[in-house]
Design a protein around this motif. Structure first.
Motif, short mmCIF file in Angstrom:
data_model
loop_
_atom_site.label_atom_id
_atom_site.label_comp_id
_atom_site.label_asym_id
_atom_site.label_seq_id
_atom_site.Cartn_x
_atom_site.Cartn_y
_atom_site.Cartn_z
N GLY A 43 -23.17 -25.70 31.48
CA GLY A 43 -22.80 -26.79 32.68
C GLY A 43 -21.76 -27.57 32.17
N SER A 44 -21.26 -27.63 30.99
CA SER A 44 -20.04 -28.14 30.61
C SER A 44 -18.87 -27.53 30.87
N MET A 45 -17.58 -27.83 31.21
CA MET A 45 -16.44 -27.21 31.42
C MET A 45 -15.25 -27.50 30.30
N ASP A 46 -14.62 -26.67 29.98
CA ASP A 46 -13.51 -26.81 29.18
C ASP A 46 -12.13 -26.58 29.86
N LEU A 47 -11.25 -27.42 29.42
CA LEU A 47 -9.77 -27.46 29.68
C LEU A 47 -8.93 -26.62 28.80
N LEU A 48 -8.92 -27.05 27.61
CA LEU A 48 -8.47 -26.30 26.27
C LEU A 48 -8.79 -27.08 25.06
N GLY A 104 -16.11 -36.94 32.63
CA GLY A 104 -14.81 -36.55 31.83
C GLY A 104 -13.59 -36.75 32.59
N SER A 105 -12.62 -36.41 31.81
CA SER A 105 -11.17 -36.46 32.43
C SER A 105 -10.37 -35.51 31.69
N PRO A 121 -15.92 -29.34 21.95
CA PRO A 121 -15.06 -30.02 22.91
C PRO A 121 -15.36 -29.55 24.34
N ALA A 122 -14.99 -30.58 25.32
CA ALA A 122 -15.44 -30.22 26.59
C ALA A 122 -14.53 -31.40 27.51
#
Length: 427
Positions: A43-48, A104-105, A121-122
């Motif tokens: 359900g959480s999304m990661d960018l890097l 989040g941002s 991390p997310a």
């Protein structure tokens, strides 16, 4: 059948691309093979989350030059920092319009609590999931961690023991307990059926809301915050929000073993939005092969339409990696099965050298996880050494990076999807 755009894959990348194109007035069809990886996600999304050398990443832009130097074939390195940040922000706006209630941002990662008490991390997380920033303590001090009797996918004491090791929770006072929820007695008779989705489905129809709220409040004792397994609310988090209001407590939910209720909610909402905009879903179907006219894709054939071509002006390959058969491993090579696109090669991985696919240590990042198709800065796909003008790729079917190792799978999916949609819409 004729469309403006054919999208192969109905996961996060395919749906994001489809929504953006439908909003531009394009007529799209998504060929959806089955359950998407989104249904199994947290359900959480990661960018890097980290760099190839293992360095933690708290913000994308300061880390970008190091990423480009260490992983020049990473999709972000190919696309450039301005495009990545722009599309990440655009996706945040799309989620806001869909009321997906994610926090989040792209400016800075946060850390989310996992079901076993770790911190990962997310980029974006459901606002019902407990999170902390890198250097700040959790906002509550007295926390009750409540499981469900007979539900083994969530162990309160294990979570507490691990969470107390993190400095952001060192000030917290924990208690644990279990909810009975009599409506679940029929599921308890078969442990194989006692899963988050089954619990949510049963409570959807047989829930005694007031009794559940009272049981949570009683089990919480003097706690001000309560951590629960994500088992309440199948389609959205309205039930969970109602429980939060009824108890007067700060309730949080944690994803447990897949399938993930939080990921399923997002998948449902994105699918609903795509179809509401006029997009067509071909569920339970699978793209088998493509026909070309010169250097352009003319049409594809599917398992359910082997004699009837599905034609379009543009095609988007968002079929995922090995998990969803977007890539296939044969004895002598790894290939992309629909278009036979070129597979990327890295210093550690060669598509036609089976001995380069794996690392001898099981726990090490595996080279085959960087397999995928080659793209340019417009997300166009390479075949036989040339980039095809009307074939684009989005998500984990793209090669040159290990999403698990670097914590960037969702970010790559939405960024490449939106770049492809922008390129198609501007033609």
């Amino acid at each position: 059948m004729n469309f403006d755009v054919v999208i192969i894959g109905g996961g996060l990348a395919g749906l994001t691309c489809g929504i953006a194109l439908q909003e531009q007035g394009k007529r799209c069809v998504i060929i959806n093979n089955g359950q998407a990886a989104l249904d199994f996600a947290s359900g959480s999304m990661d960018l890097l989350g980290r760099l190839p050398d293992g360095s933690a990443v708290s913000s994308l832009r300061p880390a970008f030059e190091s990423l480009r130097r260490q992983a020049p074939q990473h999709p972000y390195s190919v696309l450039g920092i301005e495009a990545v940040e722009s599309k990440a922000t655009q996706f945040e706006n799309i989620l806001h319009q869909l009321n997906l209630e994610l926090a989040g941002s792209a400016r800075e990662n946060h850390k989310r609590v996992t079901a076993i008490g770790g911190l990962r991390p997310a980029w974006l997380s459901p606002n019902t999931v407990p999170t902390v920033t890198n250097h700040q303590n959790f906002i509550h001090q007295r926390i009750a961690v409540l499981g469900i009797e007979g539900y083994h996918d969530f162990q309160p004491q294990l979570l507490i023991d691990n969470l107390q090791l993190n400095p952001q929770f060192a000030h917290c006072q924990f208690s644990s307990g279990f909810l009975n929820i009599p409506e679940l007695d029929q599921l308890r008779r078969d442990a194989r059926e006692f899963r988050s989705v089954n619990i949510a489905q049963l409570l959807e129809h047989k829930l005694s809301f007031d009794e559940l709220a009272a049981e949570i409040k009683q089990a919480a004792g003097d706690a001000e915050a309560v951590f629960l397994p994500a088992c309440f609310g199948l389609d959205d988090q309205s039930l969970f929000n109602g429980l939060k209001q009824a108890t007067g407590l700060a309730l949080y939910e944690l994803p447990t073993l897949p399938p993930s209720l939080l990921g399923i909610r997002q998948h449902k909402q994105l699918s609903y939005r795509f179809e509401k905009l006029g997009g067509m879903m071909l569920n339970g179907d699978r793209a088998l092969r493509a026909e070309f006219e010169g250097d352009k894709v003319a049409c594809v054939y599917t398992r359910l339409h082997q004699e009837e071509p599905i034609a379009a002006e543009n095609f988007v390959l968002a079929a995922g990696g090995f998990f969803s058969n977007g890539l296939s491993a044969e004895f002598e090579r790894i290939r992309e099965p629909v278009f036979d696109a070129d597979i990327i090669e890295t210093e550690q991985f060669r598509a036609q050298d089976r001995f380069s696919w794996t690392h001898k240590r099981f726990s090490s990042p595996q080279p085959y996880q960087a397999a995928g198709v080659i793209i340019n800065a417009h997300c166009q796909v390479q075949k036989s050494g040339r980039f095809l003008p009307n074939l684009y790729a989005a998500g984990s079917v793209i090669g040159g990076y290990n999403a698990i190792e670097l914590g960037c799978g969702a970010g790559v999916a939405v960024v490449t999807a939106l770049i492809a949609a922008e390129r198609i819409g501007g033609m």
